[in-house]
Motif scaffolding. Structure first.
Motif, mmCIF file in Angstrom:
data_model
loop_
_atom_site.group_PDB
_atom_site.id
_atom_site.type_symbol
_atom_site.label_atom_id
_atom_site.label_comp_id
_atom_site.label_asym_id
_atom_site.label_seq_id
_atom_site.Cartn_x
_atom_site.Cartn_y
_atom_site.Cartn_z
ATOM 1 N N PRO A 161 145.331 10.871 44.554
ATOM 2 C CA PRO A 161 145.102 9.609 44.322
ATOM 3 C C PRO A 161 144.872 9.425 42.655
ATOM 4 C CG PRO A 161 143.301 10.408 46.016
ATOM 5 C CD PRO A 161 143.863 11.537 45.466
ATOM 6 N N VAL A 162 144.483 10.391 41.912
ATOM 7 C CA VAL A 162 144.610 10.092 40.661
ATOM 8 C C VAL A 162 146.104 10.412 40.129
ATOM 9 C CG1 VAL A 162 143.916 11.319 38.300
ATOM 10 C CG2 VAL A 162 142.394 10.945 40.102
ATOM 11 N N LEU A 163 146.914 11.034 40.763
ATOM 12 C CA LEU A 163 148.180 11.308 40.421
ATOM 13 C C LEU A 163 149.031 9.929 40.695
ATOM 14 C CD1 LEU A 163 150.576 13.228 39.404
ATOM 15 C CD2 LEU A 163 150.746 13.973 41.617
ATOM 16 N N VAL A 164 148.587 9.126 41.734
ATOM 17 C CA VAL A 164 149.378 8.031 42.201
ATOM 18 C C VAL A 164 148.960 7.066 41.102
ATOM 19 C CG1 VAL A 164 149.367 6.017 43.700
ATOM 20 C CG2 VAL A 164 149.535 8.371 44.738
ATOM 21 N N LEU A 165 147.690 6.680 40.678
ATOM 22 C CA LEU A 165 147.277 5.613 39.661
ATOM 23 C C LEU A 165 147.952 6.127 38.384
ATOM 24 C CD1 LEU A 165 143.570 5.622 40.480
ATOM 25 C CD2 LEU A 165 145.239 3.876 41.007
ATOM 26 N N ILE A 166 148.117 7.484 37.862
ATOM 27 C CA ILE A 166 148.727 7.760 36.744
ATOM 28 C C ILE A 166 150.331 7.375 36.718
ATOM 29 C CG2 ILE A 166 149.502 9.625 35.250
ATOM 30 C CD1 ILE A 166 146.563 10.795 35.866
ATOM 31 N N LEU A 202 158.495 10.923 37.630
ATOM 32 C CA LEU A 202 157.580 11.059 38.652
ATOM 33 C C LEU A 202 157.669 12.596 39.265
ATOM 34 C CD1 LEU A 202 158.505 7.842 40.694
ATOM 35 C CD2 LEU A 202 156.238 8.586 39.927
ATOM 36 N N SER A 203 158.882 13.076 39.163
ATOM 37 C CA SER A 203 159.044 14.473 39.563
ATOM 38 C C SER A 203 158.103 15.409 38.388
ATOM 39 C CB SER A 203 160.553 14.774 39.205
ATOM 40 O OG SER A 203 161.179 14.251 40.211
ATOM 41 N N LEU A 204 158.032 15.228 37.439
ATOM 42 C CA LEU A 204 157.250 16.013 36.369
ATOM 43 C C LEU A 204 155.720 15.754 36.820
ATOM 44 C CD1 LEU A 204 156.979 17.780 33.962
ATOM 45 C CD2 LEU A 204 156.784 15.596 32.509
ATOM 46 N N MET A 205 155.567 14.530 37.050
ATOM 47 C CA MET A 205 153.853 14.368 37.538
ATOM 48 C C MET A 205 153.582 14.925 38.735
ATOM 49 S SD MET A 205 153.283 10.445 36.065
ATOM 50 C CE MET A 205 151.497 10.754 36.022
ATOM 51 N N VAL A 206 154.413 14.802 39.838
ATOM 52 C CA VAL A 206 154.242 15.631 41.095
ATOM 53 C C VAL A 206 154.111 17.172 40.747
ATOM 54 C CG1 VAL A 206 155.232 16.249 43.131
ATOM 55 C CG2 VAL A 206 155.463 13.907 42.421
ATOM 56 N N ALA A 207 154.737 17.720 39.897
ATOM 57 C CA ALA A 207 154.708 19.293 39.544
ATOM 58 C C ALA A 207 153.427 19.424 38.689
ATOM 59 C CB ALA A 207 155.780 19.731 38.770
ATOM 60 N N VAL A 208 153.112 18.544 37.737
ATOM 61 C CA VAL A 208 152.052 18.857 37.099
ATOM 62 C C VAL A 208 150.787 18.766 37.966
ATOM 63 C CG1 VAL A 208 150.355 17.995 35.251
ATOM 64 C CG2 VAL A 208 152.801 18.398 34.716
ATOM 65 N N GLY A 209 150.715 17.557 38.839
ATOM 66 C CA GLY A 209 149.671 17.490 39.847
ATOM 67 C C GLY A 209 149.442 18.703 40.794
ATOM 68 N N GLY A 210 150.747 19.003 41.216
ATOM 69 C CA GLY A 210 150.319 20.309 42.328
ATOM 70 C C GLY A 210 149.644 21.702 41.573
ATOM 71 N N VAL A 211 150.425 21.631 40.332
ATOM 72 C CA VAL A 211 149.657 22.798 39.499
ATOM 73 C C VAL A 211 148.263 22.573 39.427
ATOM 74 C CG1 VAL A 211 149.840 24.009 37.426
ATOM 75 C CG2 VAL A 211 151.800 23.682 38.362
ATOM 76 N N VAL A 212 147.934 21.585 38.883
ATOM 77 C CA VAL A 212 146.417 21.319 38.762
ATOM 78 C C VAL A 212 145.657 21.383 40.002
ATOM 79 C CG1 VAL A 212 144.876 19.245 38.162
ATOM 80 C CG2 VAL A 212 146.579 19.559 36.791
ATOM 81 N N ALA A 213 146.091 20.924 41.119
ATOM 82 C CA ALA A 213 145.575 21.149 42.533
ATOM 83 C C ALA A 213 145.564 22.470 42.986
ATOM 84 C CB ALA A 213 146.447 20.497 43.413
#
Length: 153
Positions: free
Chosen positions: A37-42, A9-20
């Protein structure tokens, strides 16, 4: 297993933040609102197999409540050692494991008038001392009885 879920989850939040951040600085700024929302689904899809596995394991444990074979062998060896040490008949052993708790019952059928409470305490301590080193919270009952109907399976 939970540390893996937390790390993922931490990795996904970091990647999502960079993408945003990248999307907001490019021409895809309007699409950046959909990153969360896409991050939450993934994240849900990634964590679901772990959650299902833990649920299955918990249900199996509740349905069977049997200790693993290796632990069962340790329990039976402790009971057999007590029988040998104190010249007792073969024990009847029952064991249940629920989570980190281990419930053990060891029963011996003895002759009337031979055993005292102090003797039973020594047998109980003998068995408990051999099982306390396990990784489980132990609840042990060791019983000497002259009545076979009280200890039957």
């Amino acid at each position: 297993m939970s540390w893996r879920a937390g790390a993922l989850l931490s990795l996904m939040v970091a990647v999502g933040g960079v993408v945003a951040v990248v999307m907001r600085r490019s021409e895809a700024e309007s699409a950046a609102a959909y990153v969360d929302p896409v991050l939450v689904l993934i994240a849900s899809a990634a964590i679901a197999p772990m959650a299902i596995s833990l649920l299955r394991q918990g249900l199996r444990e509740l349905m069977e409540a049997a200790p693993p074979a290796e632990l069962r062998a340790t329990i039976e060896a402790a009971a057999a050692a007590a029988a040998s040490e104190y010249d007792l008949p073969d024990p009847i052993v029952r064991a249940t494991r629920l989570g980190r708790r281990l419930y053990v019952e060891v029963d011996f059928l003895v002759q009337p008038g031979v055993w005292r409470v102090e003797d039973e305490d020594r047998v109980r301590r003998f068995v408990v001392d051999r099982l306390e080193s396990s990784d489980y919270q132990l609840w042990a009952t060791v019983e000497l009885s002259t009545d076979p109907t009280l200890i039957e399976d």
